[in-house]
Design a protein around this motif. Sequence first.
Motif, PDB file in Angstrom:
ATOM      1  N   MET A  33      -3.278  -3.916  10.800  1.00 45.25           N
ATOM      2  CA  MET A  33      -2.485  -4.719  11.738  1.00 45.25           C
ATOM      3  C   MET A  33      -2.378  -3.985  13.086  1.00 45.25           C
ATOM      4  SD  MET A  33       0.191  -6.733   9.385  1.00 45.25           S
ATOM      5  CE  MET A  33       1.586  -5.669   9.631  1.00 45.25           C
ATOM      6  N   GLN A  64       2.351 -13.343   6.338  1.00 50.28           N
ATOM      7  CA  GLN A  64       2.999 -12.414   5.404  1.00 50.28           C
ATOM      8  C   GLN A  64       4.407 -12.019   5.857  1.00 50.28           C
ATOM      9  OE1 GLN A  64      -0.301  -9.620   5.927  1.00 50.28           O
ATOM     10  NE2 GLN A  64       1.152  -7.966   6.200  1.00 50.28           N
ATOM     11  N   PHE A  65       4.860 -12.596   6.961  1.00 50.32           N
ATOM     12  CA  PHE A  65       6.216 -12.316   7.462  1.00 50.32           C
ATOM     13  C   PHE A  65       7.061 -13.561   7.276  1.00 50.32           C
ATOM     14  CE2 PHE A  65       3.631  -9.314   9.751  1.00 50.32           C
ATOM     15  CZ  PHE A  65       4.447  -8.229  10.071  1.00 50.32           C
ATOM     16  N   ARG A 150      10.575  -9.115   0.148  1.00 55.22           N
ATOM     17  CA  ARG A 150       9.771  -9.880   1.117  1.00 55.22           C
ATOM     18  C   ARG A 150       9.071 -11.016   0.349  1.00 55.22           C
ATOM     19  NH1 ARG A 150       6.308  -6.093   4.989  1.00 55.22           N
ATOM     20  NH2 ARG A 150       6.326  -8.059   6.132  1.00 55.22           N
ATOM     21  N   PHE A 153       5.572 -12.141   1.294  1.00 53.72           N
ATOM     22  CA  PHE A 153       4.659 -11.077   1.718  1.00 53.72           C
ATOM     23  C   PHE A 153       3.320 -11.088   0.970  1.00 53.72           C
ATOM     24  CE2 PHE A 153       3.360  -6.520   1.363  1.00 53.72           C
ATOM     25  CZ  PHE A 153       2.919  -6.385   2.669  1.00 53.72           C
ATOM     26  N   ASP A 179       0.775   1.536   0.701  1.00 49.29           N
ATOM     27  CA  ASP A 179       1.202   0.188   0.312  1.00 49.29           C
ATOM     28  C   ASP A 179       0.672  -0.044  -1.107  1.00 49.29           C
ATOM     29  OD1 ASP A 179       2.100  -1.267   3.120  1.00 49.29           O
ATOM     30  OD2 ASP A 179       0.662   0.348   3.383  1.00 49.29           O
ATOM     31  N   GLN A 182       0.635  -3.520  -2.711  1.00 49.14           N
ATOM     32  CA  GLN A 182      -0.366  -4.325  -1.988  1.00 49.14           C
ATOM     33  C   GLN A 182      -1.772  -4.016  -2.500  1.00 49.14           C
ATOM     34  OE1 GLN A 182      -0.451  -5.168   2.430  1.00 49.14           O
ATOM     35  NE2 GLN A 182      -1.852  -3.437   2.444  1.00 49.14           N
ATOM     36  N   ARG A 216       5.331   1.422  11.868  1.00 52.63           N
ATOM     37  CA  ARG A 216       6.740   1.157  12.167  1.00 52.63           C
ATOM     38  C   ARG A 216       7.535   2.432  12.454  1.00 52.63           C
ATOM     39  NH1 ARG A 216       5.749  -2.950   8.148  1.00 52.63           N
ATOM     40  NH2 ARG A 216       6.392  -5.024   8.832  1.00 52.63           N
TER      41      ARG A 216
HETATM   42  N1  BAL Z   1       1.457  -2.378   5.801  1.00 52.03           N
HETATM   43  C1  BAL Z   1       1.987  -3.617   5.301  1.00 52.03           C
HETATM   44  C2  BAL Z   1       2.086  -4.666   6.328  1.00 52.03           C
HETATM   45  C3  BAL Z   1       3.462  -5.213   6.468  1.00 52.03           C
HETATM   46  O1  BAL Z   1       4.426  -4.487   6.260  1.00 52.03           O
HETATM   47  O2  BAL Z   1       3.625  -6.403   6.800  1.00 52.03           O
END
Ligand code: BAL
Length: 308
Positions: A33, A64-65, A150, A153, A179, A182, A216
Motif C-alpha cells: 500500500m 479493506q477499510f 476489522r 478487512f 501481517d 493476512q 503507520r
Molecule cells: N498491512 C495491512 C494493511 C492494512 O492494515 O489495511
Amino acid sequence: MSEPEVLRDKALMRSWSRSRRCNGQTIALVPTMGFLHEGHLSLIRTAKSLADLIIVSIYVNPGQFSPSEDLSTYPSDFSGDLRKLSAAGVNVVFCPGELYHLASVNEFGGHQEAINGEREGDSCLEDGGSGHETWIRVERLEKGMCGTSRPVFFRGVATVVAKLFNIVEPDVAVFGKKDYQQWRVICRMVRDLDFAVKVIGSDIIRDVDGLAMSSRNVHLSPTQREKALSINRSLSKAKLAAEKGQKNCQDLKDLIKQTISEAGGKIDYVEIVEQQGLSPVEEISCPIVICVAAWFGNVRLIDNLEID
Ligand code: BAL
Ligand SMILES: Nc1ncnc2c1ncn2[C@@H]1O[C@H](COP(=O)(O)OP(=O)(O)OP(=O)(O)O)[C@@H](O)[C@H]1O
Ligand SMILES: CC(C)(CO)[C@@H](O)C(=O)[O-]
C-alpha cells in the motif's frame, strides 16, 4: 540501476507480464500500500531470490477499510517510494488509479455514500449502485483476531489480492509475516481456488529498538513510539517464559496484556494460535504464533512471534 517502468493500466500490466512469461522469464509480485520502508524492501529481496522479474504494486485498497477506519489518513509518498524501488532494482511499479468497477465515481468510489448510508459490514468501496459486488471470503481463517476488529478487512484483502493475481499473473507472490493472519488467509485462498501462484511469507523486519516496521508508525508521536516498544518487549518476555517451561497460554497472554497496558497501550487482542489454522491453543504443545494488536493513541499496531 535502470528506473522501474511505472504502469497504471490493468491491460498494459497484464500484457507486460504475459510477454515476459512467454519469453520464459518468471515473475514475482510484492503487493503493498506504499509509503515503503525496510520491511517492504526485505520482501523485494526475498522476491529477487525467487524470480527473474519483480513487480511491486502500490494501491491503498478502499475495499479493506470500513468507513470508520483510517483510509483517508493512510500515509503516502510516491516519489520517495519510486526512489527506493529504483535502488532496489524493481522492474515494474504497478500503481492503478482505480482497480474496481464503480457505479458512481467520487474520491473513493462511493466512500461518501458508504458513510452517509452506511450499512453494517460495508467497506469504503460500497456505493449501493451497480459497481463492484463480488467478494472472496476465507470463511474460517478470516474470523477472530484482526477479523473481529476489522470486519471487512480480510474479504477486502482476499479480493484485491485475487484481482492483482489475475492482472499480473505472477509465478510467486511475497507477503510479510508481520501481517500473519493476512498471510495465512492468502495462502488458504490460493490453495482453495487453485491460483497458480506460489505464496511466500517473509520474516518480520524490526527497527533497531525492536518495533516492527509499519507504514503507520509515522503517525506515532515520540512518546507513543516509546510506549509501543512494549509490544515487542511483551512478546520477548512471553517467549522467554515459554522457553522456561510456562506452557499455559492464558498466563502468557496475561503477561503480554499487563506489559502493554502498563506502558500505556490499549489492547485490541492478544491470542496464541497454532500456526497453520490459527485455532486458539490453551497449552503450548505444537508450533504456535502469539499475535498482538494494540492502540497507541489513534494508531493501531500489530505484531507477532512464532514459537516452533
Ligand atoms: N498491512 C495491512 C494493511 C492494512 O492494515 O489495511
Ligand atoms: N516490518 C515488516 N516486516 C516484514 N514485512 C512487512 C513489514 N511491514 C509490512 N510488511 C509487509 O509488506 C506488505 C505490504 O504491507 P503494507 O504496505 O500494508 O505495509 P505496512 O507497513 O504493513 O503498513 P501498515 O501500516 O498498513 O501496517 C505486507 O505483506 C506486509 O505484511
Ligand atoms: C496485501 C495488501 C497489499 C492488500 O491490499 C495489504 O493488505 C497490505 O499491504 O498488507
